[in-house]
Design a protein around this motif. Sequence first.
Motif, short mmCIF file in Angstrom:
data_model
loop_
_atom_site.label_atom_id
_atom_site.label_comp_id
_atom_site.label_asym_id
_atom_site.label_seq_id
_atom_site.Cartn_x
_atom_site.Cartn_y
_atom_site.Cartn_z
N GLU A 226 25.50 31.45 31.28
CA GLU A 226 25.42 32.10 30.06
C GLU A 226 25.36 33.60 30.05
OE1 GLU A 226 22.39 30.46 27.65
OE2 GLU A 226 23.27 28.47 27.63
N ASP A 227 24.81 34.21 31.07
CA ASP A 227 24.25 35.73 31.04
C ASP A 227 25.09 36.52 32.05
OD1 ASP A 227 22.64 35.10 29.12
OD2 ASP A 227 20.99 34.99 30.42
N GLU A 228 25.56 35.66 33.07
CA GLU A 228 26.25 36.42 34.30
C GLU A 228 27.87 35.89 34.45
OE1 GLU A 228 24.27 37.90 37.58
OE2 GLU A 228 22.58 36.99 36.74
N PRO A 229 28.76 36.17 33.55
CA PRO A 229 30.17 35.51 33.56
C PRO A 229 30.76 35.88 34.99
CG PRO A 229 30.03 37.28 32.03
CD PRO A 229 28.71 37.00 32.27
N GLY A 230 30.35 37.15 35.41
CA GLY A 230 31.21 37.73 36.52
C GLY A 230 30.56 36.94 37.95
N VAL A 231 29.67 36.36 38.12
CA VAL A 231 29.33 35.62 39.03
C VAL A 231 29.76 34.28 39.30
CG1 VAL A 231 27.18 34.35 40.30
CG2 VAL A 231 26.61 36.49 38.96
N ILE B 32 31.96 39.30 28.85
CA ILE B 32 33.37 39.22 29.56
C ILE B 32 34.18 40.29 29.21
CG2 ILE B 32 35.39 37.77 29.77
CD1 ILE B 32 33.61 35.22 29.84
N ASP B 33 34.10 40.55 27.84
CA ASP B 33 35.20 41.62 27.43
C ASP B 33 34.64 43.01 27.97
OD1 ASP B 33 36.48 39.74 25.79
OD2 ASP B 33 35.73 40.31 24.18
N LYS B 34 33.20 43.24 28.09
CA LYS B 34 32.79 44.28 28.74
C LYS B 34 33.03 44.65 30.11
CE LYS B 34 28.75 47.53 29.04
NZ LYS B 34 29.08 47.81 30.32
N LEU B 35 33.02 43.45 30.90
CA LEU B 35 33.24 43.42 32.24
C LEU B 35 34.84 43.77 32.42
CD1 LEU B 35 31.03 40.34 33.58
CD2 LEU B 35 31.06 42.82 34.38
N ILE B 36 35.74 43.16 31.67
CA ILE B 36 37.12 43.36 31.91
C ILE B 36 37.56 44.87 31.69
CG2 ILE B 36 39.31 42.85 30.73
CD1 ILE B 36 38.20 39.75 30.41
N GLU B 37 36.75 45.25 30.55
CA GLU B 37 37.04 46.56 30.11
C GLU B 37 36.83 47.84 31.17
OE1 GLU B 37 39.01 47.48 27.44
OE2 GLU B 37 38.86 49.44 27.86
N ASP B 38 35.55 47.50 31.81
CA ASP B 38 35.01 48.39 32.94
C ASP B 38 36.04 48.30 33.95
OD1 ASP B 38 31.47 47.39 32.35
OD2 ASP B 38 32.84 48.76 31.49
N LEU B 39 36.55 46.90 34.25
CA LEU B 39 37.27 46.75 35.48
C LEU B 39 38.72 47.77 35.26
CD1 LEU B 39 36.83 43.15 36.24
CD2 LEU B 39 36.40 44.89 37.99
N LYS B 40 39.12 47.40 33.89
CA LYS B 40 40.43 48.25 33.69
C LYS B 40 40.11 49.75 33.69
CE LYS B 40 42.40 44.92 30.45
NZ LYS B 40 42.75 44.52 29.18
N GLN C 179 42.47 40.47 39.97
CA GLN C 179 42.10 39.38 40.31
C GLN C 179 41.01 38.78 39.52
OE1 GLN C 179 41.55 38.25 44.48
NE2 GLN C 179 40.36 36.61 43.98
N GLN C 180 39.96 39.62 39.43
CA GLN C 180 38.64 39.41 38.63
C GLN C 180 39.15 39.36 37.24
OE1 GLN C 180 36.10 42.54 40.87
NE2 GLN C 180 34.76 41.30 40.29
N ILE C 181 39.84 40.09 36.66
CA ILE C 181 40.12 40.28 35.14
C ILE C 181 40.72 38.91 35.04
CG2 ILE C 181 41.92 40.88 33.59
CD1 ILE C 181 41.34 43.70 34.68
N GLN C 182 41.73 38.20 35.78
CA GLN C 182 42.13 36.92 35.55
C GLN C 182 41.28 35.86 35.70
OE1 GLN C 182 45.35 36.13 38.58
NE2 GLN C 182 46.63 37.89 37.75
N GLU C 183 40.13 36.02 36.57
CA GLU C 183 39.03 34.92 36.62
C GLU C 183 38.09 35.02 35.23
OE1 GLU C 183 36.83 35.74 40.18
OE2 GLU C 183 38.39 35.14 41.43
N LEU C 184 38.01 36.21 34.89
CA LEU C 184 37.09 36.29 33.67
C LEU C 184 37.91 35.97 32.42
CD1 LEU C 184 35.65 39.80 34.53
CD2 LEU C 184 34.43 37.75 34.34
N GLU C 185 39.08 36.04 32.23
CA GLU C 185 40.13 35.63 31.20
C GLU C 185 39.97 34.25 31.22
OE1 GLU C 185 42.98 39.38 30.47
OE2 GLU C 185 43.68 37.68 31.91
N SER C 186 40.24 33.35 32.58
CA SER C 186 40.08 32.05 32.50
C SER C 186 38.63 31.36 32.27
CB SER C 186 40.53 31.63 34.15
OG SER C 186 40.34 30.47 34.22
N LYS C 187 37.73 32.23 32.41
CA LYS C 187 36.40 31.54 32.18
C LYS C 187 36.17 31.86 30.88
CE LYS C 187 33.26 32.50 35.22
NZ LYS C 187 32.22 32.90 36.15
#
Length: 572
Positions: free
Chosen positions: A279-284, A557-565, A410-418
């Motif tokens: 719930e709290d760490e989608p990047g893990v 997730i959106d924040k992680l994606i934005e940070d990666l971009k 690759q991480q962005i793809q994983e997060l979008e899939s999640k």
Amino acid sequence: MQTIEYISTGDIRSSELNPRKTFDENSIAELSKSITEVGILQPIILRLSHFKKGLESYELVCGERRWRAAKQVGLERVPAIVREMNDQEALDLMITENLQRKDVSLLEEAEAFQNLITHRKYDIATLVSRFGKSEYYIRHRLKLNDLIPEFKNLLNQDVIGLGHATEICKLQAKDQKELYNNSYSEESRSKHWWTGFTIKQLKSNIEREFTLKLEEAPFSLDDKTLDKKAGPCTTCPKNTASNLILFPDSPSTGVCLDRSCFKRKSDIHFDRELKRVQEDEPGVILAYPGYLYGEEEKRVADLKKNGTPAVEVSWKTGWMEVSEPEKPEVPQESEFDDPDDYKEALSDYEVEVSDYEEQVKEYQEKLNAGVLRKAFMLAGNNKGKVVFLEPREQEESQSSGNTGTDYAGQQIQELESKDRRNQELTFEKLYVSAKGLLKDEGYHNITDQLSENEMTALYVIMLSRVTDELEVEIYGDQKNRYIKNEEKLPAALKLSPEQGLKIIRNWLRRELDSANPIYLISEAKALIEIARERYPEQLTQVELELQGKYLKRKEKIDKLIEDLKTSTGKSL
């Protein structure tokens, strides 16, 4: 001055208070021979007792062996001191006298100390003062009372010694039983040509099979909430660090002596952490080792079957677990007899430090570049712990110089899939809630006319069972589906309108039931709309709660994606 009287042996009886229950017949026979030759040199101690109506008699307090031996040789009277004392005073004297015997057995001594604590309200400090023994001695003797009967028998028979018993009695009763069955029973001893364990071998066996180092626990040792009855491990009596007198070699964090409690706490912690990470760490990443057996294999399979995304850590999948570099220890001069050996060790240490600093630098670079991925382990030795993983093929990407950019993609793809999976899970849970609202008999016993939503749901189901001609008309192609119908018409012709409506709703609810609502999404949505119509308040409440949780996860997730971009300058 106390008066010695001569009391008839027939007027004396044993005391039920006496903690000593067994007497060596051989030693009594030897004592009988001595009494025949020189008589009874030390008087026994008695107290008055009225155990028969109208008859006065005497109850033994001290000297039962002498009394038994006197009866054996036919003495009519024995020298005795008669004292007035209550039960507590008599018991105290009995126990003290037994403890002062030279032939007192280990278990008799242990039981006597326990009797003084139980019946005379003594404490450890009082026993130490009263008998001139150390606290270490008293505590170890008291602990012998925790031996199971099988090991008490072996101790009495000298099959095991005090050192062995002292180690065994520290275990829980169920673990003692397992140890006995595996290594000490007659069957196991004969099967393995048993000649006995040394104390060192026994300690090693117990540590390997029955204890768990708390420093390796996946949960916090001071957590009170994992098991409210057991409490935190830091103050638990089953933690060796809580009693350094019994466990002087215990590590600072201690060793757990209750495997079932340790497993229970580990399982509760795992379930909590898995939910928190999801719930709290989608990047893990959720991961598991390639070697799984029995219960763990089934658990991971069930998690994956229920939609939990997880990766296998093995050479086959390309994921490797990476540990943080460990700093080498500085050699101590006191550990070396030869000064030249110490100088050589210092030289080696300097090389090791240089290598360590290089490893730390490489490790940090991988962390900063996002090469190392944080992972929550679902099984294996690190179950419930967070580790770092590195994809094996990443080594090739590093040499090309595009590691950060490629890996961020690759991480962005994983997060979008999640995120897509989170949407599906939210829909599935809404479907399950709606299905639950329509589950009882209240729904399919409604005799009102079908609503528009119910008719729509009915059409959705029936479209999979239409004739070939209608299939062509609706779908524009031939599906070649055949529906057997000959048994339905005769039964349907006999139904009343009310029965027909009941059966329709019963059939409708059953047909919309699915364990995979994403696959049968039309049926699932139709069921949800029926539940929304019939139970609007309940479903709205569930929907709002689920949507709130989803939006919270999506925001992360959106924040992680934005940070990666942003970090890679990549616009996706």
